[in-house]
Design a protein around this motif. Structure first.
Motif, short mmCIF file in Angstrom:
data_model
loop_
_atom_site.label_atom_id
_atom_site.label_comp_id
_atom_site.label_asym_id
_atom_site.label_seq_id
_atom_site.Cartn_x
_atom_site.Cartn_y
_atom_site.Cartn_z
N PHE A 6 3.01 -17.44 -0.42
CA PHE A 6 3.63 -16.25 0.14
C PHE A 6 3.07 -16.02 1.54
O PHE A 6 1.90 -16.27 1.80
CB PHE A 6 3.36 -15.03 -0.75
CG PHE A 6 4.03 -15.11 -2.09
CD1 PHE A 6 5.32 -14.67 -2.25
CD2 PHE A 6 3.34 -15.65 -3.17
CE1 PHE A 6 5.94 -14.76 -3.49
CE2 PHE A 6 3.95 -15.74 -4.41
CZ PHE A 6 5.26 -15.29 -4.57
N LYS A 7 3.92 -15.50 2.41
CA LYS A 7 3.55 -15.29 3.80
C LYS A 7 2.29 -14.42 3.92
O LYS A 7 1.40 -14.71 4.71
CB LYS A 7 4.73 -14.66 4.55
CG LYS A 7 4.51 -14.43 6.01
CD LYS A 7 5.78 -14.04 6.76
CE LYS A 7 6.26 -12.67 6.34
NZ LYS A 7 7.38 -12.18 7.16
N PHE A 8 2.22 -13.36 3.13
CA PHE A 8 1.09 -12.44 3.26
C PHE A 8 -0.24 -13.08 2.89
O PHE A 8 -1.29 -12.68 3.39
CB PHE A 8 1.31 -11.15 2.45
CG PHE A 8 1.41 -11.35 0.96
CD1 PHE A 8 0.28 -11.43 0.17
CD2 PHE A 8 2.66 -11.42 0.36
CE1 PHE A 8 0.37 -11.60 -1.20
CE2 PHE A 8 2.77 -11.57 -1.02
CZ PHE A 8 1.63 -11.66 -1.80
N ASN A 53 -0.49 -2.82 0.31
CA ASN A 53 0.49 -2.41 1.32
C ASN A 53 0.73 -3.49 2.36
O ASN A 53 1.86 -3.64 2.84
CB ASN A 53 0.05 -1.10 1.99
CG ASN A 53 0.42 0.09 1.14
OD1 ASN A 53 1.58 0.28 0.81
ND2 ASN A 53 -0.56 0.88 0.79
N ILE A 54 -0.29 -4.25 2.70
CA ILE A 54 -0.08 -5.38 3.62
C ILE A 54 0.90 -6.36 2.99
O ILE A 54 1.85 -6.82 3.65
CB ILE A 54 -1.42 -6.08 3.96
CG1 ILE A 54 -2.30 -5.14 4.82
CG2 ILE A 54 -1.17 -7.40 4.69
CD1 ILE A 54 -3.74 -5.60 4.95
N ALA A 55 0.71 -6.66 1.73
CA ALA A 55 1.60 -7.59 1.03
C ALA A 55 3.02 -7.03 0.96
O ALA A 55 4.00 -7.73 1.27
CB ALA A 55 1.08 -7.87 -0.38
N GLU A 56 3.14 -5.77 0.58
CA GLU A 56 4.46 -5.17 0.45
C GLU A 56 5.20 -5.15 1.78
O GLU A 56 6.38 -5.45 1.86
CB GLU A 56 4.34 -3.75 -0.12
CG GLU A 56 5.66 -3.15 -0.51
CD GLU A 56 5.53 -1.86 -1.28
OE1 GLU A 56 6.58 -1.23 -1.51
OE2 GLU A 56 4.41 -1.46 -1.65
N GLY A 57 4.49 -4.81 2.85
CA GLY A 57 5.12 -4.77 4.16
C GLY A 57 5.53 -6.13 4.67
O GLY A 57 6.53 -6.26 5.38
N SER A 58 4.79 -7.15 4.30
CA SER A 58 5.07 -8.49 4.83
C SER A 58 6.35 -9.09 4.27
O SER A 58 6.90 -10.02 4.87
CB SER A 58 3.90 -9.43 4.55
OG SER A 58 3.91 -9.84 3.20
N ILE A 59 6.82 -8.57 3.16
CA ILE A 59 8.07 -9.10 2.60
C ILE A 59 9.26 -8.20 2.92
O ILE A 59 10.35 -8.40 2.40
CB ILE A 59 7.97 -9.34 1.08
CG1 ILE A 59 7.68 -8.05 0.34
CG2 ILE A 59 6.94 -10.41 0.77
CD1 ILE A 59 7.85 -8.15 -1.15
N GLY A 60 9.02 -7.23 3.79
CA GLY A 60 10.08 -6.33 4.20
C GLY A 60 11.16 -7.05 4.98
O GLY A 60 10.95 -8.15 5.49
N GLN A 61 12.28 -6.41 5.08
CA GLN A 61 13.43 -7.00 5.76
C GLN A 61 13.41 -6.76 7.27
O GLN A 61 14.21 -7.34 7.99
CB GLN A 61 14.73 -6.45 5.16
CG GLN A 61 14.89 -6.79 3.70
CD GLN A 61 14.92 -8.29 3.45
OE1 GLN A 61 15.63 -9.03 4.11
NE2 GLN A 61 14.13 -8.75 2.50
N SER A 62 12.51 -5.88 7.72
CA SER A 62 12.49 -5.58 9.15
C SER A 62 11.06 -5.40 9.64
O SER A 62 10.15 -5.14 8.84
CB SER A 62 13.28 -4.30 9.43
OG SER A 62 12.58 -3.18 8.92
N ASN A 63 10.89 -5.51 10.94
CA ASN A 63 9.57 -5.27 11.53
C ASN A 63 9.16 -3.81 11.37
O ASN A 63 7.97 -3.51 11.33
CB ASN A 63 9.56 -5.68 13.00
CG ASN A 63 9.55 -7.19 13.15
OD1 ASN A 63 9.27 -7.92 12.20
ND2 ASN A 63 9.86 -7.67 14.34
N LEU A 64 10.14 -2.92 11.28
CA LEU A 64 9.85 -1.51 11.06
C LEU A 64 9.12 -1.32 9.72
O LEU A 64 8.16 -0.55 9.64
CB LEU A 64 11.14 -0.69 11.08
CG LEU A 64 10.98 0.82 11.01
CD1 LEU A 64 10.17 1.33 12.19
CD2 LEU A 64 12.35 1.49 10.98
#
Length: 120
Positions: A6-8, A53-64
């Motif tokens: 996974f990216k994160f 939260n770092i993990a959750e944010g890294s799989i988001g669909q946007s930079n926002l």
């Protein structure tokens, strides 16, 4: 660590946050039993929340989303720092233990802020 899929898992801030969560967990094992549902629980949840939260944010669909969840991680780290001050004031951790964790927190905070600012 096994191969990151996974990216994160490749993010240094996530790796450091994972280590930090384990360090916090270990010190809380020595806190008084009457703190189990108070300070021990609070600092454990906050420290775990950093990596989560770092993990959750890294799989988001946007930079926002990445910025938003990195912001949550930064807030959780601020919560941990406050809990560390409480633990030191209550003599649950030594001055030296506090300093080590505080310095690590400061460095991790700067890394997370830098990461967040680089996300466009």
């Amino acid at each position: 660590m096994e191969e990151a899929r996974f990216k994160f898992e490749k993010l240094i801030i996530w790796q450091k946050a994972m280590d930090f969560g384990e360090d916090i967990y270990k010190i809380t094992l020595r806190f008084p039993k009457d703190e189990l549902y108070n300070l021990s629980s609070q600092i454990r949840r906050a420290s775990d929340s950093i990596a989560l939260n770092i993990a959750e944010g890294s799989i988001g669909q946007s930079n926002l989303e990445v910025k938003k969840f990195t912001g949550y991680s930064i807030r959780s780290l601020a919560e941990v720092i406050t809990c560390l001050h409480k633990a030191k004031r209550r003599n649950y951790i030594s001055h030296n233990e506090f300093n080590v964790l505080y310095d690590f927190s400061f460095n991790l905070m700067n890394m997370m802020i830098a990461f967040k600012s680089k996300v466009k």
